[in-house]
Design a protein around this motif. Structure first.
Motif: not given
Length: 528
Positions: A150-156, A240-249, A293-299
């Motif tokens: 989970n390398d995207a979002g507010n916690q980072i 697997a990097s969460e951040k890398s999946y947002y490009d595939k959204l 955050y849900l969008a990243g999980d869906v992708v």
């Protein structure tokens, strides 16, 4: 072994049947109930069992007897002997096979935020997932393991802020104001000092570089997490990097749109999750166009199935219970069978020491660190106790109990059985090769039952995997060790007339203990 029994039965009957394991092994090793046939055959189960038992009178695998509507199968010594000899000749193949799913499985587990070292709340799912994968691979299932970072979002972003504020306060003597929530502990100090050496003082004062600092900190934390896992013999294949999946959204959104699974409202994009079991619809794209955050999980889960996996098993913390419905709804709306996603929830763990709550770690900021517990009791005890109950039930244990060197400490008692067998061989001046070809001709009933139990490991492994109950392996080992100790205390071995037979029996017991412990990530001890 069970497969051999099933094949033998199939050769004599033409109906579906089930096999049970009677508690009394003196009565039978397996039993087949006939009650389900009574209506079809218009006979009593007692009569049906009496008619069917003679069909197996020429079996080389077992003796069959009818009793109270059951057909009891007692394995023959020659069959047990053949099975034992093959096992000792090929110890690396012992208890293998039996996996029946035929599925390509992706097992995702741990997946803790990369903002700090692993604490005890992460460990249970980590140990369970690692053991589930080990057992599945051993019985022939096709499993790959993965950690979702989970390398995207507010916690980072908060990690970067926490490092910056700590540095300004502790390295440069400034008075700073921390946000309500922030990360603290020795690891923050270590990261801040490394960042100062690499980037210089400026990075702590330039807000535009906060994400750069956060990424640096995240990478250092991931090194720490991997070390925490390695210390407990846990190794994960893919990260697997969460951040890398947002490009595939956009691609996933197009699919959801084509499946009529999303809609726009209030400037946001919503998932129609309430139509398929969720309590309400969920936002997956915010007003500013950023995915939630849900969008990243869906992708991510769309990608899992795109990679060709038939089943995805996720091990989540108990606090994710409410997340299951929306995740399954998303998969359904993408056109997948949501039942191909299996969620296992890992319940909370309570640690005690001397009957009191285990002290939190000042090094990590009010949590119990995984590394602290491993250091205190060893990874073997930690792994065993975390597997001793079903993952979805609460677990409480006192670390002092796992330091005792007596039968009250299960991992000590099991290891003692393995070490004791090595000691017996040394006393006899023999090794396994000396007795591996000896025939079992004089084993008493207790010896035959102990042999059967030791050879039944594969049945336990298959059942444990299929029911996702790794605790069954712990229960099996405790029972096997107890029965071995009892048998040894009641029977003379070294110097007896059937010394070699008993040594061969013990060699099979030791092989079973070593194999089962190995699959639990624990090395069996040769000496105590």
């Amino acid at each position: 072994m069970k497969k051999s029994v099933i094949n033998e039965i199939k050769g004599a009957v033409d109906f579906e049947f089930a096999l049970e394991k009677p508690k009394d092994k003196g009565l039978a090793h397996y039993a087949m109930p006939t009650f389900s046939l009574a209506k079809q055959l218009k006979k009593s189960p007692v009569a049906i069992a009496a008619e069917l038992a003679p069909k197996f009178e020429n079996s080389e695998v077992f003796e069959a007897t009818a009793l109270n509507g059951y057909i009891n199968f007692k394995l023959k010594p020659a069959f047990l002997d053949k099975f034992a000899s093959a096992s000792l000749a090929n110890p690396g193949e012992f208890a293998k096979g039996g996996g029946t799913s035929g599925e390509k499985i992706l097992l995702e587990y741990v997946s803790a935020n990369p903002t700090g070292p692993l604490h005890i709340g992460h460990v249970r799912g980590a140990v369970f997932g690692n053991t589930l994968a080990r057992v599945g691979l051993h019985i022939g299932e096709k499993i790959a393991t993965e950690y979702y970072i989970n390398d995207a979002g507010n916690q980072i972003e908060l990690l970067g802020t926490s490092i910056s504020l700590w540095a300004r306060e502790n390295l440069f003597g400034e008075s700073v104001t921390y946000p309500e929530k922030f990360y603290r502990g020795d690891y923050i100090e270590s990261i801040a000092k490394e960042a100062l050496e690499k980037f210089g003082k400026e990075i702590f004062y330039d807000e535009s570089r906060n994400l750069e600092l956060a990424e640096f900190g995240k990478d250092r934390v991931l090194v720490l997490i991997k070390q925490n896992l390695a210390d407990a013999q846990i190794f994960i294949e893919n990260w697997a990097s969460e951040k890398s999946y947002y490009d595939k959204l956009p691609l996933t959104l197009d699919r959801l749109k084509n499946e009529n699974g999303i809609y726009e409202s209030e400037g946001k994009i919503w998932l129609k999750s309430s139509e398929v079991g969720d309590e309400k619809d969920r936002v997956i794209v915010r007003e500013d166009g950023r995915g939630t955050y849900l969008a990243g999980d869906v992708v991510y889960h769309d990608d899992k199935f795109r990679r060709g996996y038939d089943r995805c098993i996720n091990i989540w913390g108990a606090d994710h219970h409410g997340y299951i419905a929306r995740m399954k709804a998303a998969l359904h709306l993408l056109g997948y069978d949501e039942n191909r996603l299996e969620i296992i929830l890992s319940q909370m763990v309570s640690l005690l020491k001397d009957g009191e709550a285990y002290k939190m770690s000042k090094r990590a900021g009010n949590v119990v660190l995984m590394s602290d517990v491993v250091e205190e009791i060893g990874y073997e005890a930690l792994r065993f106790i975390f597997l001793s109950k079903r993952c979805d039930t609460h677990l409480e244990f006192d670390v002092d109990e796992l330091k005792r060197e007596d039968s009250s400490n299960p991992i000590f008692y099991i290891n003692y059985a393995h070490a004791r067998i090595n000691q017996i061989f040394a006393k006899a001046g023999k090794n396994v090769a000396d007795v591996a070809s000896v025939k079992f001709t004089n084993l008493n009933e207790d010896g035959k039952n102990l042999l059967f139990e030791a050879l039944a490991l594969n049945d336990i492994l298959v059942d444990s995997f299929n029911t996702r109950s790794m605790n069954k392996i712990c229960d099996y080992l405790k029972s096997l060790a107890a029965n071995f100790h009892k048998f040894y205390n009641e029977n003379r071995v070294v110097g007896s007339e059937n010394e070699d037979e008993l040594l061969k029996l013990f060699a099979v017991v030791a092989l079973s203990i070593k194999t089962a412990l190995g699959l639990m990530g624990i090395a069996a001890k040769d000496k105590m």
